[in-house]
Design an enzyme around this catalytic site. Sequence first.
Site, PDB file in Angstrom:
ATOM      1  N   GLU A   1       0.312  -1.327   0.296  1.00  0.00           N
ATOM      2  CA  GLU A   1       0.128   0.122   0.068  1.00  0.00           C
ATOM      3  C   GLU A   1       0.794   1.381  -0.061  1.00  0.00           C
ATOM      4  OE1 GLU A   1      -2.479  -0.377   3.398  1.00  0.00           O
ATOM      5  OE2 GLU A   1      -3.874  -1.699   1.835  1.00  0.00           O
TER       6      GLU A   1
ATOM      7  N   GLU B   1      -5.502  -8.572   0.592  1.00  0.00           N
ATOM      8  CA  GLU B   1      -5.923  -8.239   1.917  1.00  0.00           C
ATOM      9  C   GLU B   1      -7.357  -7.878   2.122  1.00  0.00           C
ATOM     10  OE1 GLU B   1      -4.640  -4.774   4.102  1.00  0.00           O
ATOM     11  OE2 GLU B   1      -2.123  -5.507   3.960  1.00  0.00           O
TER      12      GLU B   1
END
Length: 667
Positions: free
Chosen positions: A165, A269
């Site tokens: 991320e 995720e």
Amino acid sequence: MDALMNGRYTFGAFLTLLLAFPPPTAAQLTPDQALVEMGRGINLGNTLEPPREGAWNNGPAQEYYFDDYRAAGFSTVRIPVRWDEHTAGSAPFAVQASWMDRVEQVVDWGLARDLIIIINGHHEDWLKQNYANADVRARYDSIWSQIATRFRNKSDRLLFEIINEPFGMTRSEVDDLNARILGIIRRSNPTRIVIYSGNEWSGADQMMAAAIPNDDYLMAYYHSYDPWSFAGEGQGTWGTDSDRATLASRFRQVADWSAATSIPVMISEFGAVRQTDFNSRMAHYAAYVEGALSNNIAFQVWDDGGNFGIYQRGARGWNDVKDILVKAYPDGPTKIQAGVESDSVVTLSWESRASHFSAIRVERRSGESALFEEVARVEPSSTQYADSTVSGGLTYYYRVVAESGLLEDRYSYPVRISVSPWIRSSFHGAPARIPGLIQAEDFDIGGEGLTYHDTDGVNIPGAYRPNEGVDIEARSDGGYHVAYVEDGEWLEYTVRVDEGGDYMVTAHVASVDGGGQFRFEFGTQWTRALVAPRTGDWETLAAVSKTMRLEAGEQVMRVRIFSGPPFNLDSFLIEKASVAGVPPQPTEPTLAVYPNPFRNEFSVQYVGSGTRDVNIELYDLLGQRLRRFDMSSRSLRVSLQGLPSGAYVLRILEGGRPVAQRLLVSR
């Protein structure tokens, strides 16, 4: 070889022959093969990525975790790792040997159990926030060079993920990072699988927009906690046909991109916080698992041992999500729902998606910690079941399992339903008469969630009605009062109003500091907040009153607690306003809006103070008026088709004067 067979070679000569002709080695794992073998996975979150291992809500990683992962049915473990806190700040940017040893130890625990293991650079904010700095880039380059060198001889079941991320970096910066780190890894790991993604929060759109490096051993990942208001913030519910269709469409979009680019994809995720509505959360997890399996996408659920917790590490147990992750299939039962037909029958319904099963097994458990047990076996074509063996006052969990002799059993996600201990009845056998006096402790019989809500479920003082969850305390004058009230609690009383009209509603309360707020509700009407005055101790009573208009007949009065400081409720006196010496007053405006949050439309019910024209105005949070509606009927269904999701303010105007408003949320 003849000489060998005749026994003329020594053991050393035999060993020389074996070394000259070694047995064939296993083929290098390709990305397509890895995708199949990765299957269902889990994250070892909040463990190696805090500034120091164990600094957050989990202790240091333990070897037995990997035994439990394997036994549960997972094939992949993603291990987020932070390197910054363990790396020198100046060239050559050496990673601490003790940290590298520790990461290798945890990796080896997983590889020894034939799991696929993923390590990455996680929470490396120092890089994301300063990517333009050449020294910062050189430091991350050095970190990956050391990782690649240290792990170059590990099994090809160890995969490298470039960065997690990279929020704050531009698309071009992440493209540059992916290409550069891949080149560094390839110097020592020419065929190890490397995982990349796009910028921001590594969403699907960013993954699909990122430049694809020219390499034969690549996989891509994305993350999804959609919709964030539900999955990340615990707001509202999830599971409508529209919710499911939106998620399914995104999975198909990713699958189409993967097929077109020949890049295998994983969703590394996803999840929902435990504060969400239980039934919605279970459906949400199941939809993600089924969507990934249907579209040839590997997955690793986010498990941080906290708000997204699944594996109970210390107790070596699992919560309800685990069985969804390892036992849900796209052809299994879905859309399971439960309702209470009466106080003794729970009705179940579900949707069947396949005809090749031999039976449907209905399973049930009572409470959080109990195990599921079979309560019925029905025909494979069945889509409903009525359970008449339940007991009042308990919470039950149900799931249905499709059985087949040739396939793995298909599990639905579980659904939770509470059965009230009794049907509602008045405490004294008949509704309280109005006008009259009602003792606060004499709320209706019916139990938690039906006639009252108490946050702790235990009668702490236990002085009166000890089997109820409401906190009731003895007074020194021989009576009782409701004590330890908290925000969100409420009590209900069945009443019979002899004659409609204006009433004075008075509560007798005690509070050391004062300031606590509550209100009276009768159906869709309610008073404005009453504020408990300061009385100096917990027994000295003071009266606080409001007027409201009541309809004649039997109805339910609710007393709702709003906020502290705490106070005690002793009794409620309800008398005609004229008798109390109060001139008749108009009803205070009441406004009901439902549902909230809403999707495309909502309903409004309004009871005002007069007969003047009533209008609704809708504003955005910048104060711009978006819509205006006439409310001549005092009840209206409002469509907001076409407006984007977000927060809005609904304002009621009576005779051109604002009299009430509500904050609305559109999903």
